[in-house]
Design a protein around this motif. Structure first.
Motif, PDB file in Angstrom:
ATOM      1  N   GLU A 112      48.033  25.274  40.429  1.00 12.35           N
ATOM      2  CA  GLU A 112      47.443  26.421  41.403  1.00 12.35           C
ATOM      3  C   GLU A 112      45.799  26.151  40.780  1.00 12.35           C
ATOM      4  O   GLU A 112      46.127  25.742  42.564  1.00 12.35           O
ATOM      5  CB  GLU A 112      47.514  27.662  40.906  1.00 12.35           C
ATOM      6  N   LEU A 113      45.602  25.213  40.476  1.00 13.40           N
ATOM      7  CA  LEU A 113      44.263  24.420  40.492  1.00 13.40           C
ATOM      8  C   LEU A 113      44.840  23.355  41.684  1.00 13.40           C
ATOM      9  O   LEU A 113      44.307  23.058  41.995  1.00 13.40           O
ATOM     10  CB  LEU A 113      44.203  23.641  38.861  1.00 13.40           C
ATOM     11  N   ILE A 114      45.768  22.404  41.646  1.00 12.41           N
ATOM     12  CA  ILE A 114      46.005  21.360  42.669  1.00 12.41           C
ATOM     13  C   ILE A 114      45.889  21.801  43.853  1.00 12.41           C
ATOM     14  O   ILE A 114      45.171  21.783  44.506  1.00 12.41           O
ATOM     15  CB  ILE A 114      47.482  21.442  42.039  1.00 12.41           C
ATOM     16  N   ASP A 115      47.009  23.617  44.276  1.00 14.63           N
ATOM     17  CA  ASP A 115      46.657  24.160  45.455  1.00 14.63           C
ATOM     18  C   ASP A 115      45.357  24.204  45.962  1.00 14.63           C
ATOM     19  O   ASP A 115      44.741  24.299  46.967  1.00 14.63           O
ATOM     20  CB  ASP A 115      48.032  24.874  45.682  1.00 14.63           C
ATOM     21  N   LEU A 116      45.123  25.187  45.065  1.00 24.11           N
ATOM     22  CA  LEU A 116      43.231  26.034  45.481  1.00 24.11           C
ATOM     23  C   LEU A 116      42.398  25.404  45.644  1.00 24.11           C
ATOM     24  O   LEU A 116      41.616  25.720  46.688  1.00 24.11           O
ATOM     25  CB  LEU A 116      44.108  27.824  44.743  1.00 24.11           C
ATOM     26  N   PHE A 117      42.139  24.760  44.438  1.00 23.25           N
ATOM     27  CA  PHE A 117      40.857  23.639  44.075  1.00 23.25           C
ATOM     28  C   PHE A 117      40.842  22.397  44.500  1.00 23.25           C
ATOM     29  O   PHE A 117      40.174  21.728  44.733  1.00 23.25           O
ATOM     30  CB  PHE A 117      40.642  24.513  43.093  1.00 23.25           C
ATOM     31  N   GLY A 118      42.175  21.960  44.568  1.00 21.87           N
ATOM     32  CA  GLY A 118      41.970  20.587  45.218  1.00 21.87           C
ATOM     33  C   GLY A 118      42.030  19.480  44.172  1.00 21.87           C
ATOM     34  O   GLY A 118      41.183  18.970  44.250  1.00 21.87           O
ATOM     35  N   ILE A 119      41.717  20.204  42.417  1.00 25.25           N
ATOM     36  CA  ILE A 119      41.628  19.739  41.088  1.00 25.25           C
ATOM     37  C   ILE A 119      42.781  18.551  40.736  1.00 25.25           C
ATOM     38  O   ILE A 119      43.885  19.237  40.843  1.00 25.25           O
ATOM     39  CB  ILE A 119      41.481  20.392  40.118  1.00 25.25           C
ATOM     40  N   LEU A 132      51.019  27.815  47.657  1.00 23.54           N
ATOM     41  CA  LEU A 132      50.853  28.107  49.310  1.00 23.54           C
ATOM     42  C   LEU A 132      51.809  27.876  49.774  1.00 23.54           C
ATOM     43  O   LEU A 132      52.971  26.635  48.974  1.00 23.54           O
ATOM     44  CB  LEU A 132      49.783  26.400  49.676  1.00 23.54           C
ATOM     45  N   PRO A 133      52.034  28.035  50.691  1.00 23.37           N
ATOM     46  CA  PRO A 133      53.027  27.812  51.877  1.00 23.37           C
ATOM     47  C   PRO A 133      53.143  26.467  52.107  1.00 23.37           C
ATOM     48  O   PRO A 133      52.400  25.644  52.144  1.00 23.37           O
ATOM     49  CB  PRO A 133      52.637  28.283  53.341  1.00 23.37           C
ATOM     50  N   ASP A 134      54.756  26.131  52.180  1.00 26.66           N
ATOM     51  CA  ASP A 134      55.320  24.860  52.747  1.00 26.66           C
ATOM     52  C   ASP A 134      54.320  23.678  53.597  1.00 26.66           C
ATOM     53  O   ASP A 134      53.974  22.703  53.275  1.00 26.66           O
ATOM     54  CB  ASP A 134      56.288  24.723  52.547  1.00 26.66           C
TER      55      ASP A 134
ATOM     56  N   CYS B  62      61.282  46.762  55.548  1.00 28.49           N
ATOM     57  CA  CYS B  62      60.159  45.544  54.925  1.00 28.49           C
ATOM     58  C   CYS B  62      59.023  45.980  54.503  1.00 28.49           C
ATOM     59  O   CYS B  62      58.385  47.794  54.996  1.00 28.49           O
ATOM     60  CB  CYS B  62      59.603  45.216  55.847  1.00 28.49           C
ATOM     61  N   THR B  63      58.409  46.026  53.232  1.00 27.29           N
ATOM     62  CA  THR B  63      56.941  46.402  52.725  1.00 27.29           C
ATOM     63  C   THR B  63      56.264  45.014  52.729  1.00 27.29           C
ATOM     64  O   THR B  63      56.364  44.390  52.407  1.00 27.29           O
ATOM     65  CB  THR B  63      57.007  46.755  51.331  1.00 27.29           C
ATOM     66  N   GLY B  64      54.800  45.442  53.099  1.00 29.93           N
ATOM     67  CA  GLY B  64      53.898  44.054  52.607  1.00 29.93           C
ATOM     68  C   GLY B  64      53.260  43.270  53.639  1.00 29.93           C
ATOM     69  O   GLY B  64      54.333  43.432  55.154  1.00 29.93           O
ATOM     70  N   ALA B  65      52.224  42.473  54.258  1.00 28.35           N
ATOM     71  CA  ALA B  65      52.118  42.249  55.391  1.00 28.35           C
ATOM     72  C   ALA B  65      52.967  40.784  54.816  1.00 28.35           C
ATOM     73  O   ALA B  65      53.393  40.252  53.943  1.00 28.35           O
ATOM     74  CB  ALA B  65      50.604  41.414  55.349  1.00 28.35           C
ATOM     75  N   VAL B  66      53.025  40.254  56.375  1.00 28.22           N
ATOM     76  CA  VAL B  66      54.070  38.613  56.320  1.00 28.22           C
ATOM     77  C   VAL B  66      53.189  37.955  56.263  1.00 28.22           C
ATOM     78  O   VAL B  66      51.736  37.547  56.671  1.00 28.22           O
ATOM     79  CB  VAL B  66      54.506  38.734  57.576  1.00 28.22           C
ATOM     80  N   THR B  67      53.230  36.772  55.070  1.00 28.57           N
ATOM     81  CA  THR B  67      52.868  35.068  54.301  1.00 28.57           C
ATOM     82  C   THR B  67      53.695  34.116  55.386  1.00 28.57           C
ATOM     83  O   THR B  67      55.009  34.360  55.733  1.00 28.57           O
ATOM     84  CB  THR B  67      52.873  34.976  53.003  1.00 28.57           C
ATOM     85  N   ASP B 102      43.565  39.699  56.953  1.00 32.21           N
ATOM     86  CA  ASP B 102      42.610  38.447  57.033  1.00 32.21           C
ATOM     87  C   ASP B 102      42.505  37.300  56.111  1.00 32.21           C
ATOM     88  O   ASP B 102      41.961  36.028  56.063  1.00 32.21           O
ATOM     89  CB  ASP B 102      40.722  39.372  56.795  1.00 32.21           C
ATOM     90  N   CYS B 103      43.397  37.643  55.039  1.00 31.36           N
ATOM     91  CA  CYS B 103      43.935  36.138  54.334  1.00 31.36           C
ATOM     92  C   CYS B 103      44.318  34.753  55.206  1.00 31.36           C
ATOM     93  O   CYS B 103      45.077  35.096  56.277  1.00 31.36           O
ATOM     94  CB  CYS B 103      44.986  36.777  53.221  1.00 31.36           C
ATOM     95  N   TYR B 104      43.999  33.842  54.367  1.00 30.81           N
ATOM     96  CA  TYR B 104      44.147  32.927  55.115  1.00 30.81           C
ATOM     97  C   TYR B 104      45.567  32.139  54.960  1.00 30.81           C
ATOM     98  O   TYR B 104      45.831  31.444  55.975  1.00 30.81           O
ATOM     99  CB  TYR B 104      42.970  31.920  53.561  1.00 30.81           C
TER     100      TYR B 104
END
Ligand code: SF4
Lengths: 204, 191
Positions: A112-119, A132-134, B62-67, B102-104
């Motif tokens: 997670e640190l690698i993906d979200l912070f770029g550490i 994060l998504p592929d 379905c539940t939840g927002a689609v990521t 609004d999440c990324y």
């Protein structure tokens, strides 16, 4: 059970360059300030193997402006908590050592640190990215303070650096303007007060 | 209508099988879906069965927002289901994106990826509302069409609040009546 004072002293004895101000006690918890990766890994080894803080709970990533920090939450059998911190050299040189050899459950935290912070955490086994998504583009680290969701186009997966820079410039300008206005107001109030005091003295 | 279609419709109305998919929910709505299926609320009395494979299911819950990560998987599951198929969006997140909108990495509600036949808002959606939504969806199948014309929207919060108020008021009334009766009885006995 060791109290925090003895713990602190035993760490300082072993690592003389950690002075007293590196430590802060807070109820049931001892905080240690951030150290660089090379030193950190020996400190971590010492704390885990000799002071027996051998429960690893989690890591917390932190964007401190000029560099990134990782907080490691450890505890021992007596329920004492110890927060160690590792810091990277700078925002660009983001090397950090992994604690995966000590605790296998650190794997997902560090991914997670690698993906979200770029550490750049070194020493993890090969595997998929997480979380994060592929299709996520490189060089976009959503939990960094200078990355704003508004400028990320979710359709094309591109980050609008120009708009972000422009918004940042406007924000700084606005901040400077507000600061100047505040200072002017404070100066005016001071001058008024001085004037009043002078008048009062003259009246006396 | 040809007899086969009639048969399918009859079977679907009497026993719709559902599959539950979490597209990125906080798990609040999932608990409510499970709650609605299990004996306390008992969706199964309407013949609704939870199935493990999309190929066996008629209704996709379905539940939840689609990521971004789940969008392709959701589409995949939808494509695997046999026609005619229905999608029920459970929870505010599934209807519109909700707090995660609004999440990324969030694309929006379920309808950003696949067509939706019933919206059940609420954070989390109540089991009563889920049952109401599924039953209303089934009752629209009584019409000639195999798909409902307009999506169904369950605005259950107000209805339910009114119902609960009524029930509470009724309960209070009976309690006070009983209390008065008991008191009168006691007084008689004492006398
Ligand atoms: S609607 Fe509420 S309970 Fe349901 S997934 Fe969204 S945040 Fe969670």
């Amino acid at each position: 059970m060791l109290d925090f004072h003895t713990l602190k002293n035993s760490i300082i004895e072993r690592f003389p360059n950690l002075s007293d101000e590196y430590f802060r006690e807070d109820g049931t918890r001892l905080w240690v300030k951030a150290v660089l990766p090379q030193e950190f890994i020996t400190l971590f080894d010492f704390v885990v193997k000799e002071l027996r803080f051998d429960n690893f709970h989690m890591t917390v990533g932190l964007d401190s402006g000029d560099y990134f920090e990782i907080i490691y939450l450890l505890s021992n059998a007596e329920n004492q908590m110890l927060n160690l911190r590792q810091r990277t050299v700078s925002r660009d040189d983001t090397f950090a050592a992994s604690v995966y050899p000590y605790f296998e459950n650190a794997l997902f935290h560090e991914r997670e640190l690698i993906d979200l912070f770029g550490i750049d955490v070194q020493g993890l086994p090969a595997g998929h990215r997480y979380p994060l998504p592929d299709k996520w583009p490189d060089d976009n680290y959503p939990l960094r303070k200078d990355w704003k969701t508004e400028f990320f186009d979710k359709k094309t997966l591109t980050y609008d650096h120009e708009a972000a820079a422009e918004a940042e410039r406007l924000r700084l300008e606005e901040e400077a303007r507000k600061k100047a206005a505040r200072e002017a107001a404070i100066a005016a109030a001071k001058a008024k007060k001085a004037q009043q005091e002078k008048e009062a003295q003259a009246n006396e | 209508m040809n007899p086969l279609k009639k048969l399918i419709k009859w079977a679907q109305r009497k026993s719709p099988w559902i599959i539950h998919f979490n597209a990125g929910a906080c798990n609040g709505c999932d608990i409510e879906v499970v709650d609605a299926l299990t004996p306390r609320f008992d969706l199964e009395r309407f013949g609704v069965l939870q199935k493990g494979s999309p190929r066996h299911a008629d209704v996709l819950v379905c539940t939840g927002a689609v990521t971004m990560q789940t969008a392709d998987r959701l589409k995949n599951i939808y494509d695997q289901m046999a026609e005619p198929k229905f999608v029920v969006a459970v929870g505010t997140c599934a209807c519109s994106g909700g707090v995660f909108g609004d999440c990324y990495c969030v694309k929006g509600g379920i309808d950003a990826v696949i067509p939706v036949s019933a919206y059940i808002p609420g954070c989390a959606a109540r089991p009563e509302a889920i049952i109401d939504g599924v039953v209303k969806l089934l009752s629209t199948l009584e019409d000639k069409k195999l798909q409902p014309k307009n999506p169904i929207v369950i605005n259950s919060e107000k209805e339910l609040a009114d119902m609960l108020d009524e029930a509470e008021a009724a309960e209070e009334n009976t309690e006070t009546e009983n209390f008065e009766e008991n008191k009168a009885k006691e007084d008689n006995e004492n006398a």
